[in-house]
Design a protein around this motif. Structure first.
Motif, PDB file in Angstrom:
ATOM      1  N   PHE A  68       0.762  -1.155  -0.337  1.00  0.00           N
ATOM      2  CA  PHE A  68      -0.225   0.593  -0.088  1.00  0.00           C
ATOM      3  C   PHE A  68       1.003   1.473  -0.547  1.00  0.00           C
ATOM      4  O   PHE A  68       1.915   1.156   0.109  1.00  0.00           O
ATOM      5  CB  PHE A  68      -0.686  -0.111   1.595  1.00  0.00           C
ATOM      6  N   GLY A  69      -0.020   1.858  -0.913  1.00  0.00           N
ATOM      7  CA  GLY A  69       0.900   3.661  -0.688  1.00  0.00           C
ATOM      8  C   GLY A  69       2.912   3.572  -1.178  1.00  0.00           C
ATOM      9  O   GLY A  69       2.647   3.089  -2.286  1.00  0.00           O
ATOM     10  N   GLU A  70       3.625   4.044   0.226  1.00  0.00           N
ATOM     11  CA  GLU A  70       4.670   4.042  -1.083  1.00  0.00           C
ATOM     12  C   GLU A  70       5.080   2.479  -0.974  1.00  0.00           C
ATOM     13  O   GLU A  70       6.754   2.798  -1.154  1.00  0.00           O
ATOM     14  CB  GLU A  70       5.418   5.796  -0.135  1.00  0.00           C
ATOM     15  N   ALA A  71       4.768   1.957  -0.061  1.00  0.00           N
ATOM     16  CA  ALA A  71       5.774   0.311  -0.392  1.00  0.00           C
ATOM     17  C   ALA A  71       5.681   0.401  -1.768  1.00  0.00           C
ATOM     18  O   ALA A  71       5.966  -0.592  -2.246  1.00  0.00           O
ATOM     19  CB  ALA A  71       4.862  -0.427   0.478  1.00  0.00           C
ATOM     20  N   THR A  72       4.309   1.086  -2.287  1.00  0.00           N
ATOM     21  CA  THR A  72       4.214   0.003  -3.510  1.00  0.00           C
ATOM     22  C   THR A  72       5.775   0.666  -4.613  1.00  0.00           C
ATOM     23  O   THR A  72       6.627   0.277  -5.874  1.00  0.00           O
ATOM     24  CB  THR A  72       3.298   0.478  -4.350  1.00  0.00           C
ATOM     25  N   LYS A  73       6.957   1.505  -3.941  1.00  0.00           N
ATOM     26  CA  LYS A  73       7.753   1.226  -4.051  1.00  0.00           C
ATOM     27  C   LYS A  73       9.217   0.664  -4.779  1.00  0.00           C
ATOM     28  O   LYS A  73       9.906   1.253  -5.492  1.00  0.00           O
ATOM     29  CB  LYS A  73       8.413   2.913  -4.358  1.00  0.00           C
ATOM     30  N   PHE A  74       8.851  -0.242  -3.802  1.00  0.00           N
ATOM     31  CA  PHE A  74       9.975  -1.085  -3.451  1.00  0.00           C
ATOM     32  C   PHE A  74       9.351  -2.550  -3.701  1.00  0.00           C
ATOM     33  O   PHE A  74       9.923  -3.701  -3.417  1.00  0.00           O
ATOM     34  CB  PHE A  74      10.068  -0.875  -1.202  1.00  0.00           C
ATOM     35  N   SER A  75       8.728  -2.374  -4.209  1.00  0.00           N
ATOM     36  CA  SER A  75       7.173  -3.904  -4.415  1.00  0.00           C
ATOM     37  C   SER A  75       8.774  -4.651  -4.830  1.00  0.00           C
ATOM     38  O   SER A  75       8.605  -5.894  -5.303  1.00  0.00           O
ATOM     39  CB  SER A  75       6.388  -3.877  -5.020  1.00  0.00           C
ATOM     40  N   SER A  76       9.314  -4.261  -6.056  1.00  0.00           N
ATOM     41  CA  SER A  76       9.881  -4.759  -6.950  1.00  0.00           C
ATOM     42  C   SER A  76      11.018  -5.799  -6.672  1.00  0.00           C
ATOM     43  O   SER A  76      11.907  -6.645  -7.546  1.00  0.00           O
ATOM     44  CB  SER A  76      10.437  -4.112  -8.337  1.00  0.00           C
ATOM     45  N   GLN A  77      11.480  -5.435  -5.579  1.00  0.00           N
ATOM     46  CA  GLN A  77      12.903  -5.940  -4.751  1.00  0.00           C
ATOM     47  C   GLN A  77      11.825  -7.510  -4.546  1.00  0.00           C
ATOM     48  O   GLN A  77      12.899  -8.266  -4.828  1.00  0.00           O
ATOM     49  CB  GLN A  77      12.810  -5.266  -3.283  1.00  0.00           C
ATOM     50  N   LEU A  78      10.729  -7.959  -4.808  1.00  0.00           N
ATOM     51  CA  LEU A  78      10.108  -9.228  -4.408  1.00  0.00           C
ATOM     52  C   LEU A  78      10.112 -10.165  -5.759  1.00  0.00           C
ATOM     53  O   LEU A  78       9.666 -11.248  -5.643  1.00  0.00           O
ATOM     54  CB  LEU A  78       8.977  -9.064  -4.143  1.00  0.00           C
ATOM     55  N   LEU A  79      10.371  -9.473  -7.241  1.00  0.00           N
ATOM     56  CA  LEU A  79       9.641 -10.054  -8.185  1.00  0.00           C
ATOM     57  C   LEU A  79      10.784 -11.019  -8.331  1.00  0.00           C
ATOM     58  O   LEU A  79      10.955 -12.137  -8.857  1.00  0.00           O
ATOM     59  CB  LEU A  79       9.928  -9.086  -9.378  1.00  0.00           C
ATOM     60  N   ASP A  80      12.151 -10.591  -7.853  1.00  0.00           N
ATOM     61  CA  ASP A  80      13.162 -12.046  -8.122  1.00  0.00           C
ATOM     62  C   ASP A  80      13.255 -12.423  -6.750  1.00  0.00           C
ATOM     63  O   ASP A  80      14.472 -13.280  -6.918  1.00  0.00           O
ATOM     64  CB  ASP A  80      14.263 -11.437  -8.282  1.00  0.00           C
ATOM     65  N   ALA A  81      12.774 -12.557  -6.303  1.00  0.00           N
ATOM     66  CA  ALA A  81      12.734 -14.067  -5.287  1.00  0.00           C
ATOM     67  C   ALA A  81      12.298 -15.315  -5.027  1.00  0.00           C
ATOM     68  O   ALA A  81      11.648 -15.753  -5.842  1.00  0.00           O
ATOM     69  CB  ALA A  81      11.428 -12.684  -4.021  1.00  0.00           C
ATOM     70  N   ASP A  82      12.671 -15.532  -4.109  1.00  0.00           N
ATOM     71  CA  ASP A  82      12.221 -18.028  -4.429  1.00  0.00           C
ATOM     72  C   ASP A  82      11.142 -17.811  -3.490  1.00  0.00           C
ATOM     73  O   ASP A  82      10.911 -17.069  -2.999  1.00  0.00           O
ATOM     74  CB  ASP A  82      14.158 -17.689  -4.006  1.00  0.00           C
ATOM     75  N   LYS A  83      10.693 -18.739  -4.571  1.00  0.00           N
ATOM     76  CA  LYS A  83       9.410 -18.918  -3.475  1.00  0.00           C
ATOM     77  C   LYS A  83       9.248 -20.145  -3.277  1.00  0.00           C
ATOM     78  O   LYS A  83      10.068 -21.375  -3.165  1.00  0.00           O
ATOM     79  CB  LYS A  83       8.017 -18.752  -4.804  1.00  0.00           C
ATOM     80  N   VAL A  84       8.287 -20.568  -2.348  1.00  0.00           N
ATOM     81  CA  VAL A  84       7.736 -22.295  -1.948  1.00  0.00           C
ATOM     82  C   VAL A  84       6.457 -22.377  -2.266  1.00  0.00           C
ATOM     83  O   VAL A  84       5.451 -21.861  -1.668  1.00  0.00           O
ATOM     84  CB  VAL A  84       8.501 -21.925  -0.801  1.00  0.00           C
ATOM     85  N   TYR A  85       6.221 -23.542  -3.354  1.00  0.00           N
ATOM     86  CA  TYR A  85       4.833 -23.753  -3.211  1.00  0.00           C
ATOM     87  C   TYR A  85       4.223 -25.615  -2.383  1.00  0.00           C
ATOM     88  O   TYR A  85       5.536 -26.121  -2.798  1.00  0.00           O
ATOM     89  CB  TYR A  85       4.423 -24.117  -4.725  1.00  0.00           C
ATOM     90  N   ARG A  86       3.049 -25.491  -2.422  1.00  0.00           N
ATOM     91  CA  ARG A  86       2.438 -26.973  -2.070  1.00  0.00           C
ATOM     92  C   ARG A  86       1.903 -26.850  -3.497  1.00  0.00           C
ATOM     93  O   ARG A  86       0.706 -26.239  -3.652  1.00  0.00           O
ATOM     94  CB  ARG A  86       1.953 -27.291  -1.130  1.00  0.00           C
TER      95      ARG A  86
END
Length: 305
Positions: free
Chosen positions: A58-76
């Motif tokens: 939300f709000g100014e946090a959207t400026k940093f959302s791209s930092q998670l695009l390269d993140a590793d993920k875990v799925y079931r």
């Protein structure tokens, strides 16, 4: 005269448990309305069929959302053996049905071992990848097939959780860009009978785990103050970056778009850093020299203070 944005200037990160049947954007918009937030964005889509962790900014946090695009993920994921579909999941039309050989946990584990490590994947047509500005899934729905380049991804771990007749459940820890539907299809082919996904749930993305997730229904039941209390601070999105504390004069220069002299220690030139003044997060800077940091992405509120 500038048009005033409607809603409240709310900043923070919500760990949303996306329900099945909603697109990531639909889930995002429902959360935004509950918070009456001016601005919102997410950090990477989940298919409508998928559930689980969807960090909403939300709000100014959207400026940093791209930092998670390269993140590793875990799925079931739950796989149905013996049936392949047009989409690789339960929402597609059946392409082929084949008999399922006698399988036990040992034989499945032996196949899963072949998919651990760096592997090659062909991105599915039913994906958000774009061709000439259009998502591939739109072209797929028109019956078109576009040539796609094979990509290399990493499956850090994939393990069997349960085997029930012609279905089994697995958990996969993967790098960015890994398609679990494609992984399911490829595992099915390796087992000799084909497969498709019947359920998919994201349990982890970057530093965030399913432990802190909230459903839309839970959020609807909260009072405004309780809802706000469940937001995480913006800098959780960049917690993996080194941090620097700056004095008032340096903070003023940085928030006015100018570089500042700072002791950066052993940080390399071009390193991205978190910046703080009096314990308050200012945003991101970049090391421009041995004793110099330039502004990279700062909070509007920091510049106004």
């Amino acid at each position: 005269m500038a048009r005033r944005r409607r809603g409240l200037p709310i900043d923070g990160v919500l760990l949303l448990d996306k329900p099945q049947g909603l697109s990531s954007n639909q889930a995002l918009q429902r959360a935004r309305r509950l918070y009456q937030a001016q601005k919102a964005g997410h950090t990477g889509t989940l298919d409508p069929m998928a559930t689980g962790l969807l960090p909403v900014c939300f709000g100014e946090a959207t400026k940093f959302s791209s930092q998670l695009l390269d993140a590793d993920k875990v799925y079931r994921a739950r796989l149905r053996l013996g049936v392949t579909t047009t989409t690789g999941d339960a929402e597609g039309e059946v392409l082929q049905e084949r008999p399922v050989p006698a399988l036990d946990e040992a034989s499945i584990e032996a196949v899963l071992a072949r998919f651990r490590g760096e592997i090659e994947q062909l991105p599915p047509m039913y994906s958000a990848l774009k061709h000439q500005g259009r998502p591939l899934y739109e072209l797929a729905r028109e019956g078109k097939t576009i040539e796609r380049a094979v990509r290399r991804v990493t499956v850090y771990d994939v393990r069997l959780l349960a085997l029930e007749g012609e279905e089994f459940t697995l958990e996969a820890s993967v790098s960015k860009g890994t398609y679990i539907r494609t992984l399911a299809e490829d595992i099915g082919e390796a087992l000799g009978c084909g497969a498709h996904l019947t359920a998919l749930r994201r349990l982890k993305t970057g530093p965030f785990t399913a432990e802190g997730m909230l459903t839309l229904e839970a959020l609807e039941g909260f009072e405004d103050a309780e809802r706000q209390a469940h937001l995480l601070p913006m800098d959780v999105l960049v917690a993996h970056l080194p941090s620097l504390t700056v004095a008032a004069d340096a903070a003023k220069r940085l928030t006015h778009g100018q570089p500042a002299r700072l002791e950066v220690g052993a940080l390399a030139v071009e390193s991205t850093v978190r910046l703080y003044h009096d314990g308050a997060f200012l945003g991101l800077g970049v090391v421009a020299g041995p004793q110099e940091v330039a502004p990279k992405r700062l909070l509007s509120s920091a510049a106004a203070s």
